[in-house]
Write an enzyme that holds these catalytic residues in place. Structure first.
Site, PDB file in Angstrom:
ATOM      1  N   ASP B 213      40.134  28.956  75.663  1.00 48.34           N
ATOM      2  CA  ASP B 213      39.180  29.473  74.689  1.00 48.34           C
ATOM      3  C   ASP B 213      38.652  28.273  73.911  1.00 48.34           C
ATOM      4  O   ASP B 213      39.363  27.724  73.056  1.00 48.34           O
ATOM      5  CB  ASP B 213      39.897  30.480  73.779  1.00 48.34           C
ATOM      6  CG  ASP B 213      39.075  30.882  72.560  1.00 48.34           C
ATOM      7  OD1 ASP B 213      37.970  30.337  72.363  1.00 48.34           O
ATOM      8  OD2 ASP B 213      39.558  31.734  71.792  1.00 48.34           O
ATOM      9  N   GLN B 216      36.295  26.945  69.368  1.00 48.81           N
ATOM     10  CA  GLN B 216      36.374  25.997  68.254  1.00 48.81           C
ATOM     11  C   GLN B 216      36.351  24.546  68.702  1.00 48.81           C
ATOM     12  O   GLN B 216      36.243  23.644  67.870  1.00 48.81           O
ATOM     13  CB  GLN B 216      37.661  26.262  67.439  1.00 48.81           C
ATOM     14  CG  GLN B 216      37.716  27.628  66.784  1.00 48.81           C
ATOM     15  CD  GLN B 216      36.657  27.814  65.715  1.00 48.81           C
ATOM     16  OE1 GLN B 216      36.155  26.856  65.131  1.00 48.81           O
ATOM     17  NE2 GLN B 216      36.290  29.063  65.451  1.00 48.81           N
ATOM     18  N   LYS B 239      28.415  28.877  67.527  1.00 43.60           N
ATOM     19  CA  LYS B 239      29.316  27.898  66.906  1.00 43.60           C
ATOM     20  C   LYS B 239      28.955  26.461  67.296  1.00 43.60           C
ATOM     21  O   LYS B 239      29.370  25.526  66.634  1.00 43.60           O
ATOM     22  CB  LYS B 239      30.769  28.204  67.283  1.00 43.60           C
ATOM     23  CG  LYS B 239      31.314  29.448  66.572  1.00 43.60           C
ATOM     24  CD  LYS B 239      32.796  29.567  66.807  1.00 43.60           C
ATOM     25  CE  LYS B 239      33.507  30.603  65.989  1.00 43.60           C
ATOM     26  NZ  LYS B 239      33.045  31.954  65.990  1.00 43.60           N
ATOM     27  N   CYS B 377      40.447  36.713  61.775  1.00 44.12           N
ATOM     28  CA  CYS B 377      40.653  37.374  63.068  1.00 44.12           C
ATOM     29  C   CYS B 377      41.835  36.771  63.807  1.00 44.12           C
ATOM     30  O   CYS B 377      41.816  36.619  65.030  1.00 44.12           O
ATOM     31  CB  CYS B 377      39.399  37.304  63.936  1.00 44.12           C
ATOM     32  SG  CYS B 377      38.003  38.146  63.219  1.00 44.12           S
TER      33      CYS B 377
END
Lengths: 150, 420
Positions: B213, B216, B239, B377
């Protein structure tokens, strides 16, 4: 620009730091839970009713200053009120925090008028009203957990 | 777009001039509650450079046609721009081929896609899915849904007090039954940078397929999927300073080819009859319906912008901000942050003793400082550190030391108001 000290009034900061009726009242016969998904405010509200009148109220939980002060002042305000009077109080309180109450209407709310500054902070309305939504659930007695996500 | 010259990109070989970079982001130059905006909510979404806004504008004002079907000029231009964005994403990730780039709505949809297709086709009762204790909900819930459907089990590599998953713990949770390992490259709540290449090696040795993932990490680190060694990598457009509603799933071509389709509809088919439908080749097999064309084009512009800026330079500048922030915030009494990993980005998940994060964020907002208050989250990691929520300041390459000072002053004001 909204003024911060309108939101965090002395009375609110005081009740946030030293919440009143932060306890489970003896003989409580109504209880409801509330949860604010946005910021994690949680409340369990307890009531003791006699002949349809709130004789005692208390709460447990954790959350932000606006939430804690609102729950604390709620437990003071509803004592001695009938179910109908408590719901009427909620309606007027809700009008206040959403900016739909004028000066005269605000003054009828007594100490609760301290929440007048909340209306300038729309995302904080949920913090101020969570305990009141929970009160409504406790009075209606359906026992379903309350969320501020309507 | 070619006609929008980025001054910052032109200066790529010079020392980092943050004011020049900031000039590319119109939203940063505004007053909020009477103060110059200090935008420290980059882990939630990034601001957009002019190049992205111009690309969106150009598509809607000039090239607005549907893709992969129009014979006319506008459709051709749109198709070319959309496919160019795919090639840009390929280059940004260091992927082998453009067809390994699938456009999705974002990281969440990318993970759901893998769970619903690869996962459903390959997992059986008793198999295991390995996650870590610091995952975002979007890298937890799709796997739980898959586990429910297949009878597989979700296992969790636990986080230590610094906010890291230690290698021994990661290996302990791996087993010959692990079919999928899915983990964040960087924790959105803590800023921890995970050793994903090493984890991938271990997971592969156990026979698992690996999804990273990258929501970020794509905005903050140079990414080379070949160096990470993973099988899937997902990130979100908004993002990386692109539009919302668009993201990327990268997957190895052989895996994507073997996977069943995700959604059915137009563009994902080769031919349709009521007797038999055959599917389009990858990546189109996974892009049913008219996609977010403008979004993909805008994302391509964002990635080109980042490449011109230089991700390694941006990362180096952000590391300097992280060190400065740590120094400045550590000096504040009554303020601490959770997550002290040795490898971190400029994310501070702050706890102000005696003050709820929501109140902290409201006070900071009146000072024009945008932070996130909440559980980000990532409720499991909040539980791990025993806090219901934090006030998160997440920085990007356009933030400044001066803005870190503004944050510190804002936190001092919080403590004054709440007298703690």
């Amino acid at each position: 620009m909204p003024e911060l000290d309108e939101l965090y009034q002395e009375l609110i900061l005081d009740h946030a730091k030293r919440p009143r009726n932060f306890r489970v009242p003896e003989g409580a016969d109504r209880r409801a839970e509330g949860f604010n998904r946005l910021c994690g405010d949680r409340i369990t509200l307890f009531l003791r009713l006699e002949d349809g009148v709130v004789r005692d109220a208390g709460f447990q939980g954790a959350g932000c200053a606006i939430f804690t002060a609102s729950a604390s002042l709620l437990t003071e305000a509803v004592k001695g009120k009938s179910e109908q009077q408590a719901e009427d109080l909620f309606r007027r309180f809700h009008a206040l925090v959403t900016g739909h109450a004028d000066q005269a209407q605000a003054e009828t709310l007594g100490k609760l008028a301290a929440f007048g500054g909340v209306s300038a902070y729309p995302v904080r309305v949920k913090c101020a009203s969570l305990a009141w939504h929970t009160l409504k659930a406790a009075l209606s007695g359906d026992g379903a957990p309350v969320s501020t996500e309507e | 777009m070619a006609n929008v010259v980025s001054i910052a990109a032109a200066a790529a070989s010079l020392p980092w001039d943050v004011e020049v970079v900031r000039a590319d982001f119109p939203a940063l130059a505004q007053l909020v509650n009477g103060h110059p905006l200090v935008y420290l909510d980059n882990a939630a979404t990034g601001q957009k450079p002019r190049a992205v806004l111009a690309a969106l504008d150009n598509y809607y004002q000039r090239d607005c046609g549907n893709i992969h079907r129009s014979v006319h000029q506008l459709g051709e231009r749109a198709t070319e721009a959309y496919e160019r964005a795919r090639r840009t994403a390929q280059a940004f990730l260091g992927a082998a081929e453009p067809r390994e780039i699938v456009f999705t709505r974002g990281t969440t949809e990318a993970i759901n896609l893998v769970a619903a297709t690869y996962g459903a086709a390959n997992l059986r009762a008793g198999d295991e899915i390995l996650l870590t204790g610091m995952e975002h909900h979007s890298n937890i819930v799709p796997w739980q849904l898959l586990a429910e459907r297949t009878g597989a089990r979700v296992k969790v590599a636990q986080v230590n007090d610094r906010g890291e998953v230690e290698m021994e713990e990661f290996e302990r949770q791996l087993s010959p039954r692990t079919k999928i390992a899915a983990f964040g490259h960087i924790s959105n709540a803590l800023g921890t940078v995970n050793p994903v290449a090493e984890w991938t090696q271990r997971a592969h040795a156990a026979g698992a397929v690996v999804l990273v993932d990258g929501a970020q990490s794509a905005p903050h680190l140079p990414i080379q999927v070949s160096a990470l060694g993973c099988d899937f990598f997902a990130f979100s457009g908004h993002k990386v300073f692109g539009p919302t509603g668009i993201g990327v799933l990268w997957g190895r071509a052989e895996l994507l080819e073997a996977m069943p389709p995700y959604q059915g509809g137009g563009d994902m088919i080769a031919s349709v009859s009521f007797e038999r439908t055959t599917y389009n080749r990858i990546p189109y097999k996974f892009e049913a319906g008219t996609p977010h064309i403008a979004g993909a084009i805008g994302l391509g512009a964002a990635l080109e912008y980042l490449q011109a800026l230089g991700m390694a330079r941006a990362a180096a500048y952000e590391q300097d901000l992280a060190s400065y922030g740590a120094e400045r915030l550590a000096a504040l009494p009554g303020v601490r942050w959770i997550g002290q990993a040795r490898e971190r980005t400029a994310v501070f998940s702050l706890v102000v003793e005696g003050v709820h994060p929501h109140d902290v964020a409201t006070v900071l907002d009146t000072e024009g400082i945008a932070v996130r208050a909440g559980h980000h989250c990532a409720q499991p990691i909040m539980d791990r550190f025993g806090v219901p929520a934090t006030t998160r300041a997440s920085l990007a390459f356009y933030n400044t030391r001066g803005e870190v000072d503004r944050l510190a002053e804002g936190l001092e004001k919080v403590r004054r108001i709440f007298q703690c």
